[in-house]
Design a protein around this motif. Structure first.
Motif, PDB file in Angstrom:
ATOM      1  N   GLY A 220      -7.980  -1.507   5.805  1.00 24.33           N
ATOM      2  CA  GLY A 220      -6.818  -1.763   6.645  1.00 24.33           C
ATOM      3  C   GLY A 220      -5.832  -2.739   6.032  1.00 24.33           C
ATOM      4  N   THR A 221      -6.324  -3.805   5.434  1.00 21.57           N
ATOM      5  CA  THR A 221      -5.438  -4.804   4.828  1.00 21.57           C
ATOM      6  C   THR A 221      -4.673  -4.211   3.650  1.00 21.57           C
ATOM      7  N   ASP A 222      -5.372  -3.446   2.810  1.00 23.37           N
ATOM      8  CA  ASP A 222      -4.707  -2.811   1.669  1.00 23.37           C
ATOM      9  C   ASP A 222      -3.673  -1.798   2.152  1.00 23.37           C
ATOM     10  N   PHE A 223      -3.998  -1.048   3.215  1.00 22.07           N
ATOM     11  CA  PHE A 223      -3.051  -0.085   3.775  1.00 22.07           C
ATOM     12  C   PHE A 223      -1.810  -0.806   4.301  1.00 22.07           C
ATOM     13  N   LYS A 224      -2.030  -1.896   5.037  1.00 27.14           N
ATOM     14  CA  LYS A 224      -0.900  -2.649   5.586  1.00 27.14           C
ATOM     15  C   LYS A 224      -0.017  -3.207   4.484  1.00 27.14           C
ATOM     16  N   ASP A 225      -0.640  -3.718   3.421  1.00 31.13           N
ATOM     17  CA  ASP A 225       0.138  -4.260   2.299  1.00 31.13           C
ATOM     18  C   ASP A 225       1.011  -3.176   1.665  1.00 31.13           C
ATOM     19  N   ALA A 226       0.417  -2.018   1.405  1.00 28.76           N
ATOM     20  CA  ALA A 226       1.150  -0.929   0.754  1.00 28.76           C
ATOM     21  C   ALA A 226       2.234  -0.370   1.673  1.00 28.76           C
ATOM     22  N   PHE A 227       1.897  -0.158   2.932  1.00 27.93           N
ATOM     23  CA  PHE A 227       2.859   0.417   3.865  1.00 27.93           C
ATOM     24  C   PHE A 227       4.004  -0.553   4.127  1.00 27.93           C
TER      25      PHE A 227
END
Length: 157
Positions: free
Chosen positions: A65-72
């Protein structure tokens, strides 16, 4: 006359025809634009990302989730001419994380392979059923042809 009954967390209301015949006295409440629980879609009126949007399919939570939020977030707030071109590192980190959890984040080609296997199995099952059905039909046809008396050439006296 209507009656109300409570069952656990539920409230059951029985109404009569007379209750339905009278106009409703319910008052509609204006929507509060600042209500944090109101569904608004992916992008909030303020321009921020709504991480609770069901359209994200739970990607904002879970092990990546954290990696997704960073990328998005990087992509959403990108000011580059080619939007998101400065976000390659964040997307790479998200992809690497997702590859560590293939059961949660299956690769697209794996999904296609699984679907094609399921389709192939279903079509084989259908073909088997059709073949056995056709065999029983032709056997029934043969049986009926052999059991009918041959009346062509017989002459009644």
């Amino acid at each position: 006359m209507s009656s109300v009954r409570e069952e656990g967390k539920d409230r059951i209301i029985f109404v009569t025809k007379e209750d339905h015949a009278t106009p409703s006295s319910a008052e509609l409440v204006e929507e509060d634009p600042n209500d944090p629980y109101e569904e608004r879609g992916l992008i909030l009126p303020s321009g921020e990302i709504n991480w609770n949007c069901p359209c994200l399919g739970g990607m904002a939570s879970g092990p990546c989730g954290t990696d997704f939020k960073d990328a998005f977030s990087c992509f959403h707030y990108s000011k580059e001419e080619v939007k998101g071109s400065e976000c390659l590192e964040q997307f790479r980190a998200m992809q690497e994380c997702m590859q560590q959890y293939p059961e949660l984040y299956p690769q697209e080609d794996e999904k296609v392979q699984e679907q094609s296997l399921e389709t192939k199995q279903t079509s084989q099952d259908s073909a088997s059923a059709e073949t056995s059905g056709a065999n029983s039909t032709s056997a029934t046809k043969q049986d009926s042809e052999t059991t009918q008396p041959n009346t062509e050439g017989s002459v009644e006296s």
